[in-house]
Design a protein around this motif. Structure first.
Motif, PDB file in Angstrom:
ATOM      1  N   PRO A 144       7.447  -6.317   5.401  1.00  0.00           N
ATOM      2  CA  PRO A 144       7.174  -6.712   6.756  1.00  0.00           C
ATOM      3  C   PRO A 144       5.899  -5.922   7.301  1.00  0.00           C
ATOM      4  CG  PRO A 144       9.487  -5.793   6.803  1.00  0.00           C
ATOM      5  CD  PRO A 144       8.965  -5.521   5.467  1.00  0.00           C
ATOM      6  N   ASN A 145       4.911  -6.996   7.826  1.00  0.00           N
ATOM      7  CA  ASN A 145       3.681  -6.489   8.059  1.00  0.00           C
ATOM      8  C   ASN A 145       3.625  -5.984   9.619  1.00  0.00           C
ATOM      9  OD1 ASN A 145       0.946  -6.153   8.275  1.00  0.00           O
ATOM     10  ND2 ASN A 145       0.254  -8.244   7.766  1.00  0.00           N
ATOM     11  N   ASP A 146       4.394  -4.923   9.709  1.00  0.00           N
ATOM     12  CA  ASP A 146       4.731  -4.278  10.921  1.00  0.00           C
ATOM     13  C   ASP A 146       4.243  -2.779  11.086  1.00  0.00           C
ATOM     14  OD1 ASP A 146       6.755  -2.985   9.571  1.00  0.00           O
ATOM     15  OD2 ASP A 146       8.273  -4.011  10.723  1.00  0.00           O
ATOM     16  N   ALA A 147       4.209  -2.038  12.384  1.00  0.00           N
ATOM     17  CA  ALA A 147       3.847  -0.668  12.357  1.00  0.00           C
ATOM     18  C   ALA A 147       4.595   0.186  11.246  1.00  0.00           C
ATOM     19  CB  ALA A 147       4.025  -0.143  13.769  1.00  0.00           C
ATOM     20  N   GLN A 148       5.841  -0.071  11.133  1.00  0.00           N
ATOM     21  CA  GLN A 148       6.366   0.898  10.185  1.00  0.00           C
ATOM     22  C   GLN A 148       5.851   0.958   8.881  1.00  0.00           C
ATOM     23  OE1 GLN A 148      10.804   0.501  10.074  1.00  0.00           O
ATOM     24  NE2 GLN A 148      10.937   1.780   8.536  1.00  0.00           N
ATOM     25  N   THR A 149       5.535  -0.457   8.173  1.00  0.00           N
ATOM     26  CA  THR A 149       4.947  -0.433   6.958  1.00  0.00           C
ATOM     27  C   THR A 149       3.514   0.038   6.785  1.00  0.00           C
ATOM     28  OG1 THR A 149       6.285  -2.486   6.553  1.00  0.00           O
ATOM     29  CG2 THR A 149       4.206  -1.987   5.271  1.00  0.00           C
TER      30      THR A 149
END
Length: 496
Positions: A415-420
């Motif tokens: 996932p291209n999100d803040a966690q990654t």
């Protein structure tokens, strides 16, 4: 919890540590050239990259050294002669094909080399040809481990063909792969200082990718051969006949039935009887009874020991990387197995080598009193670039790029999100902190040495995320060598 449908105890393991970046190898050269054989497990490995870790393993797969033949003849004058004895002048010139891979491999392991790849493009019966070497370079495209490319046999080609091969080495390293470095020799780098350097700079014009290669000059006089290793069998048939005539002249045509007469007759004998002197006997007798023969042996040995430096430099790169790290410039280190450079280079002569108007810097190999033969330069062929002027800077960046690239593959389709983003940032930061602690990055604190940026509004736009693009920006301060050290002395007033 979705899998828990039956009452009982379930164990769930969680990773305590995030993914890490593993530092890729930096000193795995690939050698391309001609060998005696190319067979592994009774199968041909011609034009196939084969990994070897020692000279013994090389012998098992690729055979032994080539047998170079020499011609010997009377010269008209001292100017055209290779060897002079009083008023007598002689030429001593190699008459066979000059295969250089084997001796370059010897110099590689002698100077600290380790695992490497070898691509045999033909045996010693084959003609030296640029097409074979170019095909050998192409075989490396599918190999990910090599980090250097060395083609010692290129300098045995005609000058134009040599430059073509060297251009393709740079293209392969800088345009095609971008994860390896080319080590180049100067064609005819044992004579005509200015002419050979000027021809090299004109023949290798790819300055856009020059930072992916370095050249070393001049050739070196090695210790691979000693006088005891060489005898008259290194001469071709015409050379043996000329030697026999010269020795007859020197010794006054001795009686054919005398011991020395039998020795001279044995030089060119094609058939021998049991009572005839052996080659060992002939060699010993001629060394002790005349002047021309020992001088000839010494000249042949000298020519055999004259080799291009790229193989030794690949070994020194490996030794430096293992001892200090890829960020240490491979310079101010002694070349082992060498008595001297092919000729001496002064400070004034090195100025034009080190700094060139077109940026094609050439690293000098010099001899210093009490220190031996040292590598005295660490510049790439893009010497005018402030970014990529130094060999260690380019090779360190290759290591950092490839290490981070391989680690980041684990996050493709995540996932291209803040966690990654946070995970990737911490992974790269931890890796660079380790490099900084080992001296690979410049800065008093990690924040001065590097920074990692990733995230929406920092490196990406909303459109990038919709397109499935994750952008990471890494800034690093790579250490540069102290190439010029200036010490200022000034008198002060007496204080007591």
């Amino acid at each position: 919890m979705g899998n828990m449908k039956t009452p009982g105890v379930y164990i769930v393991e969680k990773n305590a540590f995030p993914n890490s970046v593993v530092e890729v190898a930096t000193a795995v050269p690939a050698f391309i050239g001609y060998t005696q054989t190319a067979s592994k497990n009774n199968k041909s490995v011609l034009n196939k990259p084969i990994r070897v870790t020692s000279m013994a393993e090389f012998h098992n797969i690729f055979g032994l050294s080539p047998n170079l033949q020499f011609g010997f003849a009377v010269a008209a004058d001292a100017v055209s002669a290779d060897m002079s004895l009083g008023e007598k002048h002689f030429t001593v010139e190699a008459s066979g094909k000059k295969y250089r891979l084997y001796h370059s491999m010897q110099m590689f392991f002698l100077n600290g080399g380790g695992p490497c790849y070898v691509v045999s493009v033909g045996d010693y019966a084959a003609d030296l040809a640029k097409d074979g070497m170019l095909a050998g370079i192409k075989t490396l495209v599918k190999e990910q481990e090599p980090t250097m490319v060395v083609v010692p046999d290129a300098v045995s080609l005609a000058a134009a063909d040599c430059y073509t091969v060297q251009q393709q080495m740079l293209m392969h390293c800088g345009s095609k792969m971008r994860n390896r470095f080319a080590l180049l020799d100067v064609h005819n780098g044992f004579q005509d200082k200015e002419d050979s350097v000027a021809a090299f700079r004109a023949g290798v014009p790819n300055k856009e990718i020059g930072d992916f290669g370095a050249a070393y000059f001049p050739w070196v006089n090695s210790t691979l051969f000693s006088d005891s290793d060489v005898n008259f069998n290194y001469l071709n048939d015409e050379g043996k006949t000329a030697l026999q005539a010269s020795l007859n002249d020197e010794l006054g045509t001795p009686d054919a039935t005398s011991d020395i007469g039998k020795m001279l007759a044995g030089l060119t004998a094609t058939e021998t009887a049991e009572e005839d002197p052996t080659p060992v006997d002939i060699d010993k007798a001629l060394r002790a009874s005349c002047i021309t023969y020992p001088a000839l042996i010494k000249e042949i040995c000298s020519q055999l020991n004259l080799i291009p430096p790229s193989g030794a430099m690949a070994g020194l790169y490996t030794m430096t990387d293992n001892a200090r790290g890829v960020w240490k410039a491979p310079a101010n280190i002694g070349v082992l197995g060498v008595t001297s450079p092919a000729f001496e280079i002064s400070d004034e002569e090195q100025e034009s080598l080190n700094v060139d108007v077109n940026g094609k810097s050439i690293n000098a190999i010099r001899s210093f009193i009490g220190e031996g033969t040292l590598v005295w330069g660490a510049r790439t062929l893009d010497g005018n670039s402030l970014d990529w002027r130094y060999v260690n800077v380019r090779r360190t960046m290759i290591m950092l790029e490839q290490s981070v690239k391989l680690a980041a593959k684990a996050y493709v389709f995540e996932p291209n999100d803040a966690q990654t983003w946070v995970t990737i940032k911490s992974m790269i930061s931890n890796f660079l902190t380790g490099i900084w602690k080992r001296g690979g990055l410049a800065g008093a604190v990690p924040a001065d040495a590097f920074s990692v940026h990733v995230g929406l509004g920092e490196t990406m736009t909303g459109e990038d995320i919709l397109e499935g693009i994750l952008k990471i920006t890494v800034l690093v301060a790579i250490t540069r060598p102290a190439e010029f050290i200036e010490i200022t002395f000034q008198q002060q007033m007496q204080k007591s």
